[in-house]
Design a protein around this motif. Structure first.
Motif, mmCIF file in Angstrom:
data_model
loop_
_atom_site.group_PDB
_atom_site.id
_atom_site.type_symbol
_atom_site.label_atom_id
_atom_site.label_comp_id
_atom_site.label_asym_id
_atom_site.label_seq_id
_atom_site.Cartn_x
_atom_site.Cartn_y
_atom_site.Cartn_z
ATOM 1 N N LEU A 1 0.835 -1.199 0.000
ATOM 2 C CA LEU A 1 0.000 0.000 0.000
ATOM 3 C C LEU A 1 0.872 1.251 0.000
ATOM 4 C CD1 LEU A 1 -2.750 1.443 0.314
ATOM 5 C CD2 LEU A 1 -2.491 1.156 2.796
ATOM 6 N N LEU A 2 1.938 1.247 0.775
ATOM 7 C CA LEU A 2 2.902 2.353 0.823
ATOM 8 C C LEU A 2 4.289 1.749 0.906
ATOM 9 C CD1 LEU A 2 3.476 5.478 1.208
ATOM 10 C CD2 LEU A 2 3.569 4.959 3.641
ATOM 11 N N THR A 3 5.197 2.262 0.116
ATOM 12 C CA THR A 3 6.589 1.795 0.126
ATOM 13 C C THR A 3 7.488 3.007 0.307
ATOM 14 O OG1 THR A 3 6.036 0.007 -1.403
ATOM 15 C CG2 THR A 3 8.352 0.565 -1.142
ATOM 16 N N TRP A 4 8.274 2.942 1.409
ATOM 17 C CA TRP A 4 9.252 4.000 1.695
ATOM 18 C C TRP A 4 10.622 3.350 1.631
ATOM 19 C CZ3 TRP A 4 10.531 5.770 7.313
ATOM 20 C CH2 TRP A 4 11.582 6.698 7.274
ATOM 21 N N SER A 5 11.449 3.845 0.716
ATOM 22 C CA SER A 5 12.756 3.218 0.514
ATOM 23 C C SER A 5 13.840 4.279 0.553
ATOM 24 C CB SER A 5 12.793 2.474 -0.823
ATOM 25 O OG SER A 5 12.552 3.355 -1.907
ATOM 26 N N LEU A 6 14.967 3.878 1.151
ATOM 27 C CA LEU A 6 16.165 4.710 1.222
ATOM 28 C C LEU A 6 17.327 3.921 0.647
ATOM 29 C CD1 LEU A 6 15.904 6.124 4.872
ATOM 30 C CD2 LEU A 6 15.183 7.245 2.775
ATOM 31 N N ALA A 7 18.230 4.623 0.021
ATOM 32 C CA ALA A 7 19.440 3.995 -0.519
ATOM 33 C C ALA A 7 20.632 4.858 -0.151
ATOM 34 C CB ALA A 7 19.338 3.837 -2.038
ATOM 35 N N GLY A 8 21.711 4.179 0.316
ATOM 36 C CA GLY A 8 22.935 4.895 0.671
ATOM 37 C C GLY A 8 22.773 5.775 1.887
ATOM 38 N N LEU A 9 22.152 5.251 2.939
ATOM 39 C CA LEU A 9 21.946 6.022 4.165
ATOM 40 C C LEU A 9 23.191 5.929 5.046
ATOM 41 C CD1 LEU A 9 20.226 7.564 6.270
ATOM 42 C CD2 LEU A 9 19.356 5.340 7.031
ATOM 43 N N GLU A 10 23.654 7.088 5.489
ATOM 44 C CA GLU A 10 24.768 7.164 6.437
ATOM 45 C C GLU A 10 24.431 8.225 7.471
ATOM 46 O OE1 GLU A 10 29.569 8.198 6.617
ATOM 47 O OE2 GLU A 10 28.578 7.801 4.686
ATOM 48 N N LEU A 11 24.319 7.782 8.724
ATOM 49 C CA LEU A 11 23.897 8.659 9.810
ATOM 50 C C LEU A 11 24.969 8.681 10.876
ATOM 51 C CD1 LEU A 11 21.729 10.383 11.254
ATOM 52 C CD2 LEU A 11 20.824 8.257 12.212
ATOM 53 N N VAL A 12 25.347 9.896 11.267
ATOM 54 C CA VAL A 12 26.357 10.088 12.307
ATOM 55 C C VAL A 12 25.723 10.901 13.420
ATOM 56 C CG1 VAL A 12 28.619 11.046 12.873
ATOM 57 C CG2 VAL A 12 28.224 10.018 10.625
ATOM 58 N N ALA A 13 25.762 10.344 14.642
ATOM 59 C CA ALA A 13 25.249 11.035 15.823
ATOM 60 C C ALA A 13 26.398 11.217 16.800
ATOM 61 C CB ALA A 13 24.111 10.244 16.469
ATOM 62 N N LEU A 14 26.734 12.490 17.086
ATOM 63 C CA LEU A 14 27.895 12.818 17.914
ATOM 64 C C LEU A 14 27.432 13.345 19.255
ATOM 65 C CD1 LEU A 14 30.042 14.676 15.228
ATOM 66 C CD2 LEU A 14 30.149 12.265 15.862
ATOM 67 N N ALA A 15 27.997 12.783 20.319
ATOM 68 C CA ALA A 15 27.742 13.270 21.672
ATOM 69 C C ALA A 15 28.905 14.164 22.090
ATOM 70 C CB ALA A 15 27.578 12.104 22.638
ATOM 71 N N ASP A 16 28.598 15.118 22.969
ATOM 72 C CA ASP A 16 29.634 16.063 23.391
ATOM 73 C C ASP A 16 29.354 16.484 24.825
ATOM 74 O OD1 ASP A 16 31.944 17.795 22.212
ATOM 75 O OD2 ASP A 16 30.699 19.192 23.360
ATOM 76 N N ALA A 17 30.413 16.801 25.507
ATOM 77 C CA ALA A 17 30.266 17.191 26.907
ATOM 78 C C ALA A 17 29.586 18.542 27.056
ATOM 79 C CB ALA A 17 31.639 17.219 27.582
ATOM 80 N N SER A 18 29.584 19.372 26.003
ATOM 81 C CA SER A 18 28.990 20.704 26.123
ATOM 82 C C SER A 18 27.469 20.632 26.205
ATOM 83 C CB SER A 18 29.413 21.570 24.934
ATOM 84 O OG SER A 18 28.987 20.977 23.720
ATOM 85 N N PHE A 19 26.844 19.619 25.681
ATOM 86 C CA PHE A 19 25.387 19.499 25.799
ATOM 87 C C PHE A 19 24.995 18.143 26.390
ATOM 88 C CE2 PHE A 19 26.646 19.200 21.256
ATOM 89 C CZ PHE A 19 26.587 17.823 21.091
ATOM 90 N N HIS A 20 25.837 17.631 27.315
ATOM 91 C CA HIS A 20 25.529 16.384 28.006
ATOM 92 C C HIS A 20 25.115 16.704 29.438
ATOM 93 C CE1 HIS A 20 25.522 12.242 29.148
ATOM 94 N NE2 HIS A 20 26.493 12.427 30.048
ATOM 95 N N GLY A 21 24.076 16.083 29.881
ATOM 96 C CA GLY A 21 23.563 16.334 31.210
ATOM 97 C C GLY A 21 22.276 17.146 31.172
#
Length: 1560
Positions: free
Chosen positions: A288-308
């Motif tokens: 009924l619905l098809t959602w497709s992605l190709a070549g996905l690259e996700l980077v999530a960076l943690a940092d002490a300046s916005f931790h806590g």
């Protein structure tokens, strides 16, 4: 459930293994982990004593984990060939295939799964470089890599219930094991690791209903099978025809029937076989619905300046500054902040198997911050969830937090291509998708009504989003077929910069809007807006602050507060939006390096396509899968279109160009150019509930409350090309442009509805407020023959399209049937033999012929009055005749409730140029006002009607004409008046030489013109024009009545109170008051013309104002022929079937034209790839010829269809009116009145130089009125109070050429009165029921010199010495018409219209090239049938029932040449003429009047020759009373003298001239 025991045992074994292998490192493990970040940041870590590392490798061939989260709900995790290894601080796992199932459904499938936990990664250090604000340089990394990820949700599977149970179990386990770890330390939470996610292919699928899929496939199979069966039938027909041709009659019919029956059986078998093999080769569509992605690259960076928590709250306040922050702060349960970086090669969303993607994004790069928080709920915002865990745990209660997870973002993304496709045809599938999405998340336990998606997005998402898109596209589908790919509206943005912030959307870029259709005409860019800055401001109307989402407090069902009775609890009451105000601003005033102006390109077919597009997008969608049958009783979701309360639009542009082509083939159109402009409009929406007990959708009613437009330097050109469409289907670049109009500034204002105070002030007489106000400055209009032809062509094209649409509709013949009880009889010529004529309505117009049906005494008294005062025409009107005109009386302002429209023109002028003469006429007005008012409804008789009045005031009108050759239209230059010559009277500056040379404001004066409005006259070659009409004023009034009344006003009107003793005449007078009336008033006219200017005026009147297109004339002749044929037909109802057949033929032509256009469209697309393909070029040429032929056939048959339908309707309505009139003859009333009044007009005829005068004609109190009645009768009345003609030639013997004998100019006296009452035509013959002419005694003083000059003025080039008309008795000679003189009763077959009827022969009578009268038409070149002959004869004749011309005394003086006879004060009397029941042409009528007048005048002239005593009219009456015998004797002597002497009077002096005789 025994999961707890196994987990606990596993943890104990792990602790024992750690204590055995690393006895010295266990206490310091937590400290080492927490201090890693600070050591890395501060200094290099000190070397630790060598430790023994554990290398662990685990391989599992098959693993399956099943977790029951409830008694009937479970989660399954299956993996194959799992390998797990740990080396030091790194962890690595790999699995080629991993599947997660819910309740036996395989939902998640992962392939090529690789998971790594690394102490650090060099790639992540490179990812941190674009973010200089980050403080942490190195961090641990989770690396997740997937070959493919697929998610499939079965149709109508409730995923949210299982997921909610699993989350509840997780909460229970977390609470059960919290604090059990002995080694846990209260030290700060370490910095979480970074995340690197790589997915080669991602797919998210909602499965469709199997029944819907099979139903659609079977429908497509049936369509294809019907085409194939038709082909088989054609083959069988061909074979049968060949067999019949071969065997003849020997072929049995039974054999043929068996062949066709076997074909039917074979078709059924083939259909069944194809249906069984339907999914044999191609699998069934499932998605009924098809959602497709190709070549996905996700980077999530943690940092002490916005931790806590503290840092996360700071980030929230920074990303969402518009929302008020709670003073007590935020207690967060979940808080995290990451710096994201994402790359996606393709982002595709497809609905079912539709050929177009819903979303198509390519090369998407995203960077920015993302914060997620969940607020800790108050005690009332915590719900209890009961978990049914089974033995040994039983039922367990878990406390769940109700506030939602909110996201705060600041993203910047770059996209190469972004495409969105949407249309109402996709709405049913989108409704099913919405139902599937609702099954993913469990609704809130709060009993409040759910938020719509726009309010939910405001609650959950906050922050900014910037997008830089190289190419953005929006396709709006314009058909009801979701598989159509050619019909759409394409919004194309180039270099788009998009900024989304709370409550605002900003678009910057180049916008092109294209109409994409399968046609060679409409695939065009109709709107080009370069450097556009479009801003959408959203104003949410809420009970509280629309940005205060922190104050939303959800409540569990057991903690609901008390609410008033009848009101439901709503936790979102302050935040929920009641309505939305949308403001759109389009600014094109940004300056950039590119030179491009906004332009609009439209075709007539484009406008028709847009009408269909609008109808498609505003259609109401049907409910999908709703009701008890589908187990879906949720209330319908509100559409965003119904949420708008106010919509405002603002456009700013430095310049604008609009092209409208009415025909691509004929290349004829309009061009509008405008300089700086500003447009603002505001509209409001009102939702009206529908009546009845059935629940229906609300009706959306939009109304414009305010509009302001300011345009400057507007120019309108008409465009036409001399050539037709070329083979390349392109517009001719050498198209010619002609000026139509231009103006300096245009201001339009439309105000909103008035308040009560404004309404009260308007009632008190405040005329300043108007709903619509249009102000035009320096309007200049050109009206030439070229403009006329192009304008008529544009109007004709529009009219044909509208007529074709109307005639092909099902309403074309609805409601038109003849009463079967009424016999269809052939109408007879002449007067209907009814017993009594319809009673006359007492009208305020002037008295005509009295009714003979009244009492005999009154009739005789009226006749006596007429005979007594037959020399002077009296009226009951006073001197102020203009004040008593019906149009002025009806335009009173005491009952106005709405001043609707006001149009003001300042310094306007119009140039008129004829076709046969050189030069032009300029009409100017210093000030013009057009006012429309709506009056309060009132009762007229027993009918409530709404009155609307139009008032036009023209001040400072002037007419100018050229005296020498002016620049022609082809020169591209036009003469215009300067503003100083148009404005109101001003003080002349005598210091200026130019002012001294001009002649002021007097008629006949010369003024200077200019050809370039933007330059002063001194800088150009100035040309002077002459003022032919001095400054004058004109007033026009139009009053109309309708039954369309506002219901709110109708309820305030009380019904009339009818008294018992009220007479019927009073009701008739009130009923007559509701009459549509047009009145035109000119108070004073000062006119001066020379012969050339007079010829130019006649040329303009004939060829511009009264011009009739030849095609329109031919159309009207065809219409008259069909109408005449219907009148003589015995059964007109037979025409209905012919109309229906012709409608079907026209529809087939339209369908064939659309098919040919689609074929040419596909060929043109193919030629773009292969432009030298000879076969395609030849086929395109053939299709073009076939298309032109189809268009020509369509035009012919459409015109014929229109004529048939119009004549058929008119004939039916005419019969219906006759039936009604026979039933109720007392209902005859006035339906329309037209009035023209001139108080005083003075016309000065001058020589060629325009200064020396020839004659001066003065008219006073001229009035013409026409009254149309409901029985199709009309009354014409022409009155002239006074007229004189003076001779201005030098040394003239007589100064007064023509004047009434009486010097009294009282307002009660009329010099000329003409009255005519006309009945409806009978058999095509016009019926004149009453025709009367009254003239006062006249004095005529004429000289030969004056007569010669006047003939030269009006008829230049015509010799005055030509032979005049011969005697009436000379039957063999010709009159000036060129036709032999015939008897009065003889019918003359001609084609031309009647030259003297009102409104019929004005153009013929004003033509100068044909002399006094125009000749009849030549004999037709093609043969005509009987119908044409009968129609032409009927058009030439008039049935005169009663004609009366009372006698007119004349005093004639004539000064001839030197050798001619001079007459002085010759008293003559034109006799009283009466005619009854004659069928004449106008020529017959004129000849009859001439014959009878000449008989009487010849005898009177003989008296003067014989010195007989002349007898005036009064003396004759006296002698008739006292000395009748002497009069008889005198008459006998006169007769003898006429017979003996009068016949030879003209032969005595053949060189002398006489007025009443012809020259020998």
């Amino acid at each position: 459930m025994y999961l707890y025991q196994h987990v606990l045992a596993t943890l104990q074994c792990r602790d024992l293994l750690k204590a055995t292998v690393f006895p010295e490192t266990v206490p310091s493990l937590a400290l080492e982990t927490s201090g890693t970040t600070s050591e890395l940041e501060g200094r290099a870590p000190e070397p630790l004593p060598p430790k023994r590392l554990l290398n662990l490798t685990l391989e599992v061939s098959t693993a399956k984990l099943t977790a029951f989260v409830a008694e009937d709900k479970f989660i399954t995790l299956a993996a194959e060939s799992v390998s797990l290894s740990r080396h030091g601080g790194s962890l690595q796992a790999y699995c080629p295939e991993l599947a997660a199932g819910f309740d036996g459904n395989s939902i998640f499938n992962f392939k090529e799964v690789e998971v790594q936990l690394l102490p650090e990664l060099e790639e992540m250090i490179l990812h941190r470089n674009p973010f200089p604000a980050l403080q942490t340089l190195r961090n641990r990394v989770w690396l997740l890599s997937f070959g493919s990820v697929s998610v499939e949700f079965p149709y109508q599977y409730d995923f949210s219930r299982t997921l909610d149970e699993a989350v509840g179990v997780q909460k229970w386990l977390k609470g059960l094991h919290q604090g059990t770890r002995a080694w846990a330390s209260p030290s700060p939470v370490p910095l979480p690791p970074d995340l690197l996610l790589k997915v080669q292919h991602f797919s998210w699928v909602f499965l469709d209903d199997i029944f819907e899929v099979k139903l659609h496939d079977n429908y497509e199979l049936m369509k294809d099978e019907s085409k194939e069966s038709a082909k088989r039938l054609q083959l069988l027909d061909a074979k049968v025809a060949a067999l019949r041709k071969q065997h003849g009659e020997l072929l049995p019919a039974r054999k043929i029937e068996e062949l066709y029956a076997s074909l039917e059986r074979k078709n059924i078998e083939i259909y069944i076989q194809r249906s069984r093999r339907l999914y044999g080769n191609t699998p069934m569509r499932r998605a009924l619905l098809t959602w497709s992605l190709a070549g996905l690259e996700l980077v999530a960076l943690a940092d002490a300046s916005f931790h806590g928590p503290e840092h996360v709250v700071e980030q929230v306040q920074e990303l969402d500054p518009g929302s008020p922050f709670p003073p007590e702060g935020l207690d967060l349960v979940i808080q995290w902040c990451r710096m994201l970086k994402c790359n996606v090669k393709t982002f595709l969303v497809r609905i079912r198997d539709y050929p177009r993607y819903l979303f198509e994004i390519r090369d998407w790069r995203l960077m920015g911050r993302l914060v997620g928080t969940e607020q800790s709920g108050q005690p009332c915002s915590r719900r209890r969830q009961i978990l049914h865990l089974g033995l040994p745990w039983g039922n367990v209660a878990v406390e769940r937090n109700m506030p939602p997870l909110k996201f705060y973002h600041d993203f910047h993304s770059e996209i190469f291509q972004y495409t969105v496709v949407w249309g109402p045809c996709w709405d049913p599938a989108w409704t099913l998708i919405g139902q599937c999405v609702d099954l993913l998340t469990k609704p809130s336990a709060d009993p409040s009504p759910p938020l719509p998606w726009w309010d939910k997005s405001r609650l959950l998402f906050h922050g900014d989003w910037h997008m830089d898109i190289e190419q953005a596209n929006l396709h709006q589908l314009a058909t009801e077929d979701p598989y159509n790919t050619t019909e759409n509206m394409h919004w194309e943005w180039s270099h788009l910069s998009f900024h989304w912030k709370p409550g605002q959307f900003v678009f910057k870029g180049d916008l092109d809007i294209n109409v994409r259709t399968a046609s060679k005409y409409d695939d065009c860019c109709f709107l080009h807006l370069p450097d556009l800055c479009m801003t959408l401001d959203l104003q949410w109307l809420c009970h509280g602050n629309p940005h205060d989402h922190h104050s939303v407090t959800l409540r569990a069902p057991e903690f609901l507060p008390e609410v008033p009775l009848g009101q439901l609890h709503d936790s979102y009451r302050a935040f929920r939006s009641e309505n939305l105000n949308l403001s759109i601003k389009m600014d094109l005033t940004r300056h950039s390096g590119t030179i491009s102006q906004p332009r609009i390109l439209l075709y007539s077919s484009t406008l028709r396509w847009m009408q269909n597009f609008w109808a498609t997008w505003t259609s109401v969608t049907r409910p999908i899968c709703r009701g008890k049958l589908f187990n879906n009783l949720k209330p319908s979701k509100k559409k965003l279109g119904q949420h708008y309360k106010q919509l405002s639009y603002t456009a700013l542009f430095p310049q604008l160009q609009v092209h409208y082509w009415a025909s691509f083939a004929q290349q004829r159109g309009i061009q509008i150019e405008c300089s700086q402009g500003h447009v603002f409009t505001r509209g409001t929406q009102r939702l009206i509930p529908q009546a009845g007990t059935v629940m229906r959708r609300l009706i959306s009613d939009w109304s414009v409350t305010q509009m302001v437009s300011d345009l400057s330097q507007v120019t309108v050109h008409l465009m036409a090309s001399p050539t037709e469409e070329n083979a390349d289907h392109c517009l001719d670049p050498l198209v010619t442009k002609t000026h139509l109009l231009s103006l300096s500034s245009l201001t339009y204002q439309r105000h909103s509805n008035r308040t009560a105070e404004e309404e009260l002030s308007a009632r008190d007489g405040d005329p300043t407020f108007h709903t619509h106000q249009l102000h035009l400055v320096d309007l200049r209009i050109s009206w030439t023959t070229t403009n006329r032809d192009i304008a008529f062509g544009l109007y004709d094209g529009y009219k044909k399209a509208a007529v074709l649409k109307r005639n092909l509709s099902t309403e074309a013949l609805k409601g038109l049937k003849i009463d079967p009880q009424m016999p269809a009889k052939k109408p007879k010529r002449g007067v209907p033999t009814s017993a009594s004529a319809p009673p006359r309505v007492n009208t305020p117009s002037f008295s005509g012929q009295p009714d003979k049906g009244s009492s005999g005494g009154a009739y005789m008294l009226q006749k006596l009055i007429e005979e007594t005062d037959r020399f002077v025409v009296f009226t009951e009107e006073e001197s102020g005749m203009s004040d008593q005109l019906c149009g002025i009386a009806a335009c009173q302002t005491d009952d106005i409730y709405n001043r609707n429209c006001l149009i003001e023109l300042v310094n306007c002028q119009m140039v008129l140029r004829g076709a046969e003469t050189e030069g032009c006429v300029i009409v100017s007005a210093a000030k013009a006002q057009l006012l429309q008012c709506q009056h309060h409804p009132a009762w007229y008789g027993d009918t409530l009607k709404q009155k609307t009045s139009w008032t036009c005031l023209l001040d400072g009108m002037q007419y100018f004409a050229t005296t020498e050759s002016s620049p022609t239209e082809q020169d591209g230059r036009q003469l215009w008046l300067e503003v100083k010559n148009i404005e109101e009277h001003r003080q002349r500056s005598l210091d200026s030489v130019q002012e001294l040379m001009e002649s002021g404001q007097a008629v006949g004066g010369m003024v200077t013109t200019t050809t370039d409005w933007n330059q002063p006259a001194e800088a150009q070659q100035a040309q002077q024009v002459q003022r032919i009409i001095s400054r004058c004023n004109c007033r026009m009034y139009y009053i109309s009545y309708s039954h369309d009344i506002d219901p709110e006003l109708a309820t305030q009107i009380k019904p009339p109170e009818v008294l018992e003793n009220q007479e019927k005449e009073d009701l008739l007078k009130k009923q007559e008051g509701a009459v549509d009336t047009f009145t035109l008033i000119h108070h004073e006219l000062e006119i001066s013309t020379n012969p050339a200017q007079y010829a130019m005026i006649l040329d303009i009147v004939n060829n511009l104002l009264l011009h009739v297109e030849p095609k329109r004339k031919e159309h009207s002749e065809k219409k008259q022929r069909v109408r005449f044929q219907l009148e003589i037909s015995s059964n007109p109802e037979e025409q209905r079937s012919s109309i229906l057949h012709l409608q079907e033929a026209v529809r087939q032509h339209v369908a064939q034209i659309r098919q040919l256009e689609k074929q040419m469209y596909s060929i043109m697309k193919s030629l773009q790839d292969d432009s030298k393909n000879e076969n395609l070029l030849d086929l395109n040429q053939k299709l073009q010829l076939q298309l032109n032929q189809e268009k020509a056939n369509l035009q012919l048959e459409s015109e014929e269809l229109n004529i048939l339908i119009r004549c058929f309707k008119d004939f039916q309505l005419q019969r219906a009116n006759k039936m009604e009139l026979r039933k109720q003859q007392e209902d005859v009333s006035v339906v329309r009145r037209t009035e023209f009044y001139f108080a005083q007009a003075r016309w000065r005829l001058t020589e060629e130089d325009g200064q020396l005068g020839i004659a001066e004609l003065e008219l006073q109190r001229f009035l013409y009125s026409k009254v149309n009645k409901s029985d199709d009768t009309a009354e014409h009345l022409l009155e002239l109070g006074w007229f004189t003609m003076n001779n201005l030639l030098p040394n003239a013997v007589y100064k007064a050429i023509l004047r009434p004998q009486s010097s009294c100019q009282s307002g009660r006296q009329l010099a000329l009165r003409l009255f005519s009452k006309v009945r409806p035509p009978v058999g095509g013959i016009s019926v004149k029921e009453h025709f009367e002419v009254n003239v006062v005694p006249l004095t005529i003083q004429l000289t030969h010199q004056f007569f010669h000059r006047m003939m030269g003025f009006f008829f230049p080039g015509r010799s005055v010495e030509d032979d005049e008309v011969g005697d009436e008795e000379d039957k063999s000679k010709l009159v000036t018409t060129g036709i032999p003189v015939v008897k009065p009763r003889q019918l003359i077959a001609t084609d031309d219209a009647v030259p003297l009827g009102p409104g019929k022969g004005v153009a013929q009578g004003l033509t100068r090239s044909s002399g006094v009268r125009r000749s009849f038409r030549k004999s037709p070149e093609h043969p005509v049938d009987d119908i044409d002959k009968m129609k032409e004869r009927a058009a030439m004749n008039n049935s005169f029932i009663y004609i009366k011309i009372p006698q007119v005394p004349l005093c004639v003086s004539y000064k001839g040449e030197k050798n001619s006879v001079d007459w002085g004060d010759l008293n003559l009397v034109l006799p009283c003429l009466e005619y009854h029941n004659n069928t004449w042409t106008w020529l017959d009528f004129a000849m009859a009047v001439k014959r009878d007048s000449r008989k009487a005048l010849v005898a009177q002239v003989i008296k003067e020759k014989l010195r007989l005593k002349p007898a005036t009219g009064s003396e004759v009456r006296g002698k008739l009373e006292t000395k009748s015998d002497l009069n008889m004797q005198q008459q006998e002597e006169e007769e003898k003298a006429r017979l003996l002497i009068g016949l030879s009077v003209g032969d005595k002096n053949p060189g002398k001239k006489s007025i009443f005789g012809r020259r020998k």
